[in-house]
Design a protein around this motif. Structure first.
Motif, PDB file in Angstrom:
ATOM      1  N   VAL A 291       0.846  -1.182   0.000  1.00  7.79           N
ATOM      2  CA  VAL A 291       0.000   0.000   0.000  1.00  7.79           C
ATOM      3  C   VAL A 291       0.886   1.239   0.000  1.00  7.79           C
ATOM      4  O   VAL A 291       1.921   1.277   0.683  1.00  7.79           O
ATOM      5  N   SER A 292       0.489   2.228  -0.760  1.00  4.88           N
ATOM      6  CA  SER A 292       1.221   3.494  -0.762  1.00  4.88           C
ATOM      7  C   SER A 292       0.740   4.345   0.414  1.00  4.88           C
ATOM      8  O   SER A 292      -0.380   4.196   0.898  1.00  4.88           O
ATOM      9  N   ILE A 293       1.606   5.239   0.860  1.00  5.41           N
ATOM     10  CA  ILE A 293       1.218   6.193   1.887  1.00  5.41           C
ATOM     11  C   ILE A 293       1.950   7.495   1.628  1.00  5.41           C
ATOM     12  O   ILE A 293       3.121   7.491   1.231  1.00  5.41           O
ATOM     13  N   ARG A 294       1.255   8.608   1.793  1.00  6.58           N
ATOM     14  CA  ARG A 294       1.875   9.908   1.609  1.00  6.58           C
ATOM     15  C   ARG A 294       1.247  10.900   2.589  1.00  6.58           C
ATOM     16  O   ARG A 294       0.303  10.571   3.313  1.00  6.58           O
ATOM     17  N   GLN A 295       1.809  12.076   2.597  1.00  4.89           N
ATOM     18  CA  GLN A 295       1.293  13.141   3.440  1.00  4.89           C
ATOM     19  C   GLN A 295      -0.229  13.231   3.342  1.00  4.89           C
ATOM     20  O   GLN A 295      -0.804  13.236   2.259  1.00  4.89           O
ATOM     21  N   GLY A 296      -0.887  13.255   4.504  1.00  8.27           N
ATOM     22  CA  GLY A 296      -2.338  13.411   4.532  1.00  8.27           C
ATOM     23  C   GLY A 296      -3.118  12.123   4.471  1.00  8.27           C
ATOM     24  O   GLY A 296      -4.341  12.153   4.566  1.00  8.27           O
ATOM     25  N   GLU A 297      -2.439  10.977   4.333  1.00  7.03           N
ATOM     26  CA  GLU A 297      -3.131   9.692   4.300  1.00  7.03           C
ATOM     27  C   GLU A 297      -2.883   8.930   5.600  1.00  7.03           C
ATOM     28  O   GLU A 297      -1.854   9.096   6.248  1.00  7.03           O
ATOM     29  N   SER A 298      -3.852   8.075   5.939  1.00  4.19           N
ATOM     30  CA  SER A 298      -3.724   7.196   7.098  1.00  4.19           C
ATOM     31  C   SER A 298      -3.996   5.764   6.650  1.00  4.19           C
ATOM     32  O   SER A 298      -4.876   5.530   5.824  1.00  4.19           O
ATOM     33  N   VAL A 299      -3.227   4.828   7.205  1.00  5.66           N
ATOM     34  CA  VAL A 299      -3.351   3.421   6.833  1.00  5.66           C
ATOM     35  C   VAL A 299      -3.509   2.580   8.100  1.00  5.66           C
ATOM     36  O   VAL A 299      -2.733   2.707   9.045  1.00  5.66           O
ATOM     37  N   LEU A 300      -4.533   1.721   8.111  1.00  3.54           N
ATOM     38  CA  LEU A 300      -4.778   0.794   9.218  1.00  3.54           C
ATOM     39  C   LEU A 300      -4.192  -0.572   8.872  1.00  3.54           C
ATOM     40  O   LEU A 300      -4.592  -1.194   7.885  1.00  3.54           O
ATOM     41  N   ILE A 301      -3.246  -1.017   9.684  1.00  3.48           N
ATOM     42  CA  ILE A 301      -2.639  -2.338   9.513  1.00  3.48           C
ATOM     43  C   ILE A 301      -3.348  -3.314  10.450  1.00  3.48           C
ATOM     44  O   ILE A 301      -3.372  -3.103  11.670  1.00  3.48           O
ATOM     45  N   PRO A 302      -3.963  -4.388   9.931  1.00  3.17           N
ATOM     46  CA  PRO A 302      -4.684  -5.325  10.803  1.00  3.17           C
ATOM     47  C   PRO A 302      -3.764  -5.999  11.822  1.00  3.17           C
ATOM     48  O   PRO A 302      -2.557  -6.162  11.602  1.00  3.17           O
ATOM     49  N   ALA A 303      -4.363  -6.433  12.934  1.00  2.00           N
ATOM     50  CA  ALA A 303      -3.592  -7.036  14.018  1.00  2.00           C
ATOM     51  C   ALA A 303      -2.981  -8.379  13.641  1.00  2.00           C
ATOM     52  O   ALA A 303      -2.023  -8.824  14.280  1.00  2.00           O
ATOM     53  N   ASP A 304      -3.538  -9.052  12.619  1.00  2.71           N
ATOM     54  CA  ASP A 304      -2.959 -10.346  12.243  1.00  2.71           C
ATOM     55  C   ASP A 304      -1.738 -10.200  11.336  1.00  2.71           C
ATOM     56  O   ASP A 304      -1.217 -11.191  10.810  1.00  2.71           O
ATOM     57  N   THR A 305      -1.258  -8.988  11.173  1.00  3.28           N
ATOM     58  CA  THR A 305      -0.033  -8.734  10.408  1.00  3.28           C
ATOM     59  C   THR A 305       1.171  -8.961  11.314  1.00  3.28           C
ATOM     60  O   THR A 305       1.286  -8.344  12.376  1.00  3.28           O
ATOM     61  N   GLN A 306       2.075  -9.841  10.914  1.00  6.66           N
ATOM     62  CA  GLN A 306       3.226 -10.179  11.751  1.00  6.66           C
ATOM     63  C   GLN A 306       4.368  -9.183  11.607  1.00  6.66           C
ATOM     64  O   GLN A 306       5.033  -8.839  12.589  1.00  6.66           O
ATOM     65  N   ASN A 307       4.601  -8.725  10.383  1.00  7.91           N
ATOM     66  CA  ASN A 307       5.672  -7.749  10.185  1.00  7.91           C
ATOM     67  C   ASN A 307       5.419  -6.971   8.908  1.00  7.91           C
ATOM     68  O   ASN A 307       4.696  -7.422   8.016  1.00  7.91           O
ATOM     69  N   ILE A 308       6.031  -5.801   8.837  1.00 10.36           N
ATOM     70  CA  ILE A 308       5.917  -4.959   7.654  1.00 10.36           C
ATOM     71  C   ILE A 308       7.268  -4.341   7.330  1.00 10.36           C
ATOM     72  O   ILE A 308       8.175  -4.289   8.171  1.00 10.36           O
ATOM     73  N   ASP A 309       7.386  -3.886   6.106  1.00 13.54           N
ATOM     74  CA  ASP A 309       8.543  -3.101   5.674  1.00 13.54           C
ATOM     75  C   ASP A 309       8.028  -1.768   5.153  1.00 13.54           C
ATOM     76  O   ASP A 309       7.080  -1.724   4.356  1.00 13.54           O
ATOM     77  N   ILE A 310       8.647  -0.693   5.607  1.00 14.67           N
ATOM     78  CA  ILE A 310       8.283   0.654   5.167  1.00 14.67           C
ATOM     79  C   ILE A 310       9.388   1.178   4.267  1.00 14.67           C
ATOM     80  O   ILE A 310      10.566   1.190   4.658  1.00 14.67           O
ATOM     81  N   HIS A 311       9.017   1.591   3.072  1.00 16.02           N
ATOM     82  CA  HIS A 311       9.980   2.065   2.087  1.00 16.02           C
ATOM     83  C   HIS A 311       9.693   3.532   1.764  1.00 16.02           C
ATOM     84  O   HIS A 311       8.723   3.833   1.063  1.00 16.02           O
ATOM     85  N   PRO A 312      10.503   4.447   2.273  1.00 17.52           N
ATOM     86  CA  PRO A 312      10.282   5.854   1.929  1.00 17.52           C
ATOM     87  C   PRO A 312      10.715   6.144   0.497  1.00 17.52           C
ATOM     88  O   PRO A 312      11.619   5.495  -0.037  1.00 17.52           O
ATOM     89  N   GLN A 313      10.033   7.091  -0.109  1.00 19.57           N
ATOM     90  CA  GLN A 313      10.463   7.593  -1.408  1.00 19.57           C
ATOM     91  C   GLN A 313      11.118   8.945  -1.144  1.00 19.57           C
ATOM     92  O   GLN A 313      10.455   9.972  -1.052  1.00 19.57           O
ATOM     93  N   GLY A 314      12.418   8.911  -0.961  1.00 22.37           N
ATOM     94  CA  GLY A 314      13.122  10.088  -0.464  1.00 22.37           C
ATOM     95  C   GLY A 314      12.992  10.122   1.047  1.00 22.37           C
ATOM     96  O   GLY A 314      13.473   9.232   1.743  1.00 22.37           O
ATOM     97  N   ALA A 315      12.298  11.131   1.578  1.00 24.84           N
ATOM     98  CA  ALA A 315      12.066  11.237   3.016  1.00 24.84           C
ATOM     99  C   ALA A 315      10.591  11.010   3.309  1.00 24.84           C
ATOM    100  O   ALA A 315       9.718  11.382   2.527  1.00 24.84           O
ATOM    101  N   LEU A 316      10.315  10.396   4.455  1.00 20.88           N
ATOM    102  CA  LEU A 316       8.943  10.082   4.856  1.00 20.88           C
ATOM    103  C   LEU A 316       8.826  10.261   6.359  1.00 20.88           C
ATOM    104  O   LEU A 316       9.629   9.724   7.125  1.00 20.88           O
ATOM    105  N   LYS A 317       7.825  11.030   6.786  1.00 21.44           N
ATOM    106  CA  LYS A 317       7.559  11.223   8.216  1.00 21.44           C
ATOM    107  C   LYS A 317       6.168  10.684   8.523  1.00 21.44           C
ATOM    108  O   LYS A 317       5.181  11.067   7.903  1.00 21.44           O
TER     109      LYS A 317
END
Length: 324
Positions: A291-317
């Motif tokens: 899933v993509s994420i950018r400024q102004g968006e919110s993402v809900l990760i379900p509890a049955d998710t064991q792990n994730i990887d976050i990949h910034p495009q440049g800088a990401l806060k």
């Protein structure tokens, strides 16, 4: 059904004090007077709806009813049941908001059959003269509170903070507070819409009416204690979560990324919400969802998710929040 990272359709709230920055921040068509965007909400009559993917169009209530512990985690479901426990907002204040307070769980349950309202603010943007009130700067008691509200001197007793981006304030239920003009904040709070309005600067609407106040209800809800500071201090770090707030209702961290980050949630037993503050990137989970994420968006990760990887495009806060 495979649960995946969810985005929801924003619930935009037009209000008299709202500005013009929320739609721009969220990359939406311009609208003026929008004071709030409810990003993830289980509040009655304001329940979020899935924006895309196989479950597009389902409400958050329907997701929870059909998936319970897979969505929110067993501990969370045992505690909060069929109500999604957090409300995520962006708030844009063009004018000062009223001085207000929220009741705690016990008082809210007794009076309203609702959860209490503990919350936090992360200042996203602020004009040079932006400020907010939180907590008492001078000794206060119930009798003095009523007297100072009636003689229009109540704000003199409040702690006033000039603010800038990155400032954090934790507001447990019972703490008197108000957002001032020029503040743009991300708010994380319990699922409750119970607010006691204490003081509104004697403002009148176009018909000459003042807004309803809840001075007596607030009297029993206020925490009259004083603290040296009501601002949360933290030291930003690159490419690791920095915890900002941890309480029984939510734990929130700041992530400032310029390199990929892996997160292991196998022992968490809670959903996770990511809130985009600056930049863009994408999130992948162990199930192969992306899933993509950018400024102004919110993402809900379900509890049955064991792990994730976050990949910034440049800088990401991002803000990351969950329930321990």
């Amino acid at each position: 059904m495979n649960l995946y990272p969810f985005k929801f359709k924003p619930i935009l709230k037009p209000v008299i004090w709202g500005g013009s920055d929320i739609c721009k921040f969220k990359h939406l068509e311009p609208q003026d007077g929008i004071g709030e965007s409810w990003e993830v909400s289980g509040v009655k009559n304001n329940v979020s709806v899935v924006a895309d993917g196989p479950l597009e169009g389902q409400s958050l209530d329907e997701l929870l009813a059909g998936n319970t512990t897979r969505l929110v985690g067993k501990k969370v479901y045992d505690k909060f049941g069929k109500t999604f426990p957090l409300l995520i907002k962006f708030i844009d204040a063009r004018d000062d908001l009223s001085i207000q307070v929220h009741p705690n769980d016990e008082l809210s349950a007794k009076r309203h059959g609702s959860f209490g309202k503990t919350e936090m603010w992360y200042v996203v943007n602020a004009t040079p003269d932006a400020f907010l009130y939180t907590g008492f700067a001078k000794p206060m008691n119930p009798e003095l509170y009523v007297e100072k509200v009636k003689d229009n001197t109540f704000t003199d007793s409040l702690k006033k903070y000039s603010v800038q981006p990155g400032d954090v304030f934790f507001l447990p239920a019972g703490r008197v507070h108000a957002i001032g003009a020029g503040c743009f904040v991300a708010e994380i709070q319990q699922t409750s819409d119970i607010t006691y309005r204490i003081y509104d600067y004697n403002r009148k609407d176009a018909q000459g009416n003042t807004r309803e106040l809840h001075i007596d209800l607030a009297k029993d809800a206020i925490d009259y204690g004083m603290h040296d500071s009501y601002k949360t201090d933290y030291t930003p770090e690159q490419n690791r979560p920095v915890e900002l707030v941890s309480c029984p209702y939510f734990t929130t961290s700041l992530l400032e990324l310029n390199a990929p980050l892996s997160q292991d949630y196998s022992n968490l037993d809670s959903f996770i919400i990511y809130i985009g503050i600056e930049g863009s990137g994408h999130i992948t989970d162990h199930k192969g969802n992306k899933v993509s994420i950018r400024q102004g968006e919110s993402v809900l990760i379900p509890a049955d998710t064991q792990n994730i990887d976050i990949h910034p495009q440049g800088a990401l806060k991002l803000l990351e929040t969950f329930i321990k």
